[in-house]
Motif scaffolding. Structure first.
Motif, short mmCIF file in Angstrom:
data_model
loop_
_atom_site.label_atom_id
_atom_site.label_comp_id
_atom_site.label_asym_id
_atom_site.label_seq_id
_atom_site.Cartn_x
_atom_site.Cartn_y
_atom_site.Cartn_z
N UNK A 1 -5.16 4.45 10.11
CA UNK A 1 -4.96 5.00 8.77
C UNK A 1 -4.05 6.22 8.75
N UNK A 2 -4.00 6.99 9.85
CA UNK A 2 -3.14 8.17 9.85
C UNK A 2 -1.67 7.78 9.74
N UNK A 3 -1.27 6.78 10.50
CA UNK A 3 0.14 6.36 10.44
C UNK A 3 0.47 5.74 9.09
N UNK A 4 -0.46 5.00 8.51
CA UNK A 4 -0.22 4.43 7.18
C UNK A 4 -0.09 5.54 6.14
N UNK A 5 -0.94 6.58 6.24
CA UNK A 5 -0.82 7.71 5.32
C UNK A 5 0.51 8.43 5.51
N UNK A 6 0.95 8.56 6.77
CA UNK A 6 2.23 9.22 7.03
C UNK A 6 3.38 8.43 6.42
N UNK A 7 3.32 7.10 6.50
CA UNK A 7 4.37 6.29 5.86
C UNK A 7 4.37 6.49 4.34
N UNK A 8 3.17 6.56 3.74
CA UNK A 8 3.10 6.80 2.31
C UNK A 8 3.69 8.14 1.92
N UNK B 1 0.82 -1.21 0.00
CA UNK B 1 0.00 0.00 0.00
C UNK B 1 0.86 1.26 0.00
N UNK B 2 1.92 1.25 0.78
CA UNK B 2 2.82 2.40 0.81
C UNK B 2 3.51 2.58 -0.55
N UNK C 1 7.84 11.47 -0.48
CA UNK C 1 8.72 12.63 -0.31
C UNK C 1 10.18 12.24 -0.53
N UNK C 2 10.58 11.08 0.00
CA UNK C 2 11.96 10.62 -0.19
C UNK C 2 12.23 10.32 -1.66
N UNK C 3 11.27 9.68 -2.34
CA UNK C 3 11.46 9.36 -3.75
C UNK C 3 11.56 10.62 -4.61
N UNK C 4 10.63 11.57 -4.39
CA UNK C 4 10.65 12.79 -5.17
C UNK C 4 11.90 13.62 -4.89
N UNK C 5 12.32 13.66 -3.62
CA UNK C 5 13.54 14.40 -3.29
C UNK C 5 14.76 13.82 -3.98
N UNK C 6 14.87 12.50 -4.02
CA UNK C 6 15.99 11.87 -4.72
C UNK C 6 15.95 12.19 -6.21
N UNK C 7 14.76 12.21 -6.80
CA UNK C 7 14.66 12.52 -8.23
C UNK C 7 15.00 13.97 -8.51
#
Length: 449
Positions: A129-136, A15-16, A141-147
């Motif tokens: 669901x809040x913690x799952x959304x935070x993980x997503x 899901x993440x 954010x990490x993926x976009x920052x690396x790109x």
């Protein structure tokens, strides 16, 4: 029993990953729009229109699949969405023909929306669901920052960001094996049983509608600036493309810290305070960023803005998920957010051309402060899902029950707010009660002996 925990962990990872794939295109919107304008010779409004078409495709997928994910099967829907992302964005990356780029962006956007819908529906069924959304949000954010750090060093042109989004879809695809298939007889039976409530009215209809409309305006206001942030940095603040990419990467890194903080904070402050205060802070950052005339003020506004934005978004997604354990409001509110994101580049381009970047920022700041009021009201007054006994939390000093199960309560369990059944008194004759006491007293010496 031993296999349930790895299976649940694998489903969360899937899901993440889907959440990351679905949201990476909106996160890369500034570089996509900027490179479309520079690489294909389009006007800023024309490039922004292509970005809006991409995000409209994403929003339309969410609205289409809001109540159909379980019927189709999460695994099948996720793989379809990732395949459309690979096909659409891959096509847009390999051609310079504007009609094919538009077609590829549309197909890829529909695939992004499909992946997001599956992720939102699955996250809504999680115990937290809040913690799952935070993980997503942490992952995207990490993926976009690396790109953002990598793409400027690989060359120019519009092909690279589209190819990067398609590559994310390919990398995420194997994780879908952990999702429910929906193809076997048992899965079809569960999907049919789960689909029955979808034909009835949505729970919390008024609160969900207000939240969907408010988040549409909230997302539109922010992405109106996000869609032209690249042009503000290059033309008004005087940054180079490499420096601009570093600013965006640092900003998304600040977003990572914000999401980590939101996950650690959890529900300690409720949802109303993070949503209301956070949106007010975002409005100030939008005003600062749009009026920046130098690198320092521009970087400060962008970094502070991106640090707060994912925090508020995680609480909004958690609030939407709490309104319906089947995830329908989560998908609909997420699609409304995508629709606002889709309108953002066009609104930003039109406002910036009509009033300049500072004037655009003033309008967007006022809009954000305006929509903060209904979003905070929904967060304060919507009760969310009822909890089973032993899972009661307090908000505002009063106990509020919220259901953490992934399935609606059984018909045998009284619903929240249902009238209590009358208790019929059972009369006990006084003479019989006295006789029972006498028999007990006579038996006590015998028991001791």
């Amino acid at each position: 029993m031993p296999s349930r925990r790895p299976r649940a962990l694998g489903a969360l990872v899937a899901l993440v990953a889907l959440f990351t794939a679905g949201y990476v295109a909106p996160y890369l919107l500034p570089t996509v729009v900027g490179r479309l304008s520079a690489g294909l010779g389009l006007s800023p409004a024309g490039a922004g229109l292509i970005g809006s078409i991409l995000l409209l495709g994403s929003a339309s997928a969410g609205f289409t699949l809001a109540a159909r994910v379980e019927r189709i099967g999460p695994r099948r829907a996720a793989r379809l969405g990732l395949a459309l992302m690979t096909l659409g964005y891959g096509t847009a990356a390999t051609t310079d023909l504007v009609p094919l780029v538009v077609a590829g962006a549309t197909v890829g956007g529909f695939g992004s929306g499909t992946a997001t819908a599956v992720a939102a529906a699955g996250i809504a069924g999680r115990p937290d669901p809040h913690r799952a959304s935070a993980l997503g949000l942490l992952s995207v954010s990490a993926t976009a920052g690396a790109l953002y750090l990598t793409l400027p060093h690989l060359g120019g042109g519009h092909a690279l960001p589209f190819a990067a989004i398609a590559a994310v879809a390919v990398v995420v695809a194997p994780s879908t094996a952990w999702l429910p298939g929906g193809t076997g007889a048992a899965d079809r039976g569960r999907a049919a049983a789960a689909d029955a409530p979808h034909h009835g009215p949505l729970p919390h209809r008024r609160a969900g509608t207000v939240l969907a409309v408010a988040i549409l305006c909230w997302s539109m206001a922010q992405n109106a600036l996000w869609g032209v942030s690249g042009r503000i940095g290059l033309t008004q603040a005087g940054l180079s493309e490499v420096a601009l990419g570093m600013v965006f990467a640092v900003a998304l890194g600040a977003g990572l810290l914000g999401v980590i903080g939101a996950g650690a904070l959890g529900a300690r402050l409720g949802r109303a305070v993070p949503i209301g205060v956070g949106t007010a802070l975002i409005a100030g950052c939008v005003l600062l960023s749009s009026a920046a005339e130098g690198p320092v003020s521009f970087a400060t506004g962008e970094i502070a803005w991106n640090a707060v934005y994912p925090v508020v978004l995680s609480y909004l997604l958690g609030l939407a998920a709490s309104l319906d354990p089947r995830g329908r409001w989560a998908v609909l509110v997420g699609s409304a957010s995508s629709l606002g994101v889709a309108c953002g580049p066009v609104v930003g381009s039109v406002l910036s051309e009509a009033a300049g970047y500072p004037g655009m920022g003033a309008v967007l700041c006022a809009l954000l402060l305006l929509v903060a009021v209904p979003m905070t009201a929904v967060a304060r007054h919507a009760s969310g899902r009822p909890l089973v006994p032993g899972s009661v939390r307090r908000r505002g000093g009063a106990p509020a029950a919220v259901l953490a199960a992934t399935t609606p309560p059984s018909a045998l369990v009284p619903q929240m707010g249902a009238p209590e059944q009358e208790i019929a008194p059972i009369p006990v004759p006084t003479a019989r009660r006295r006789a029972a006491k006498s028999a007990f007293r006579l038996a006590r010496p015998t028991d001791r002996g």
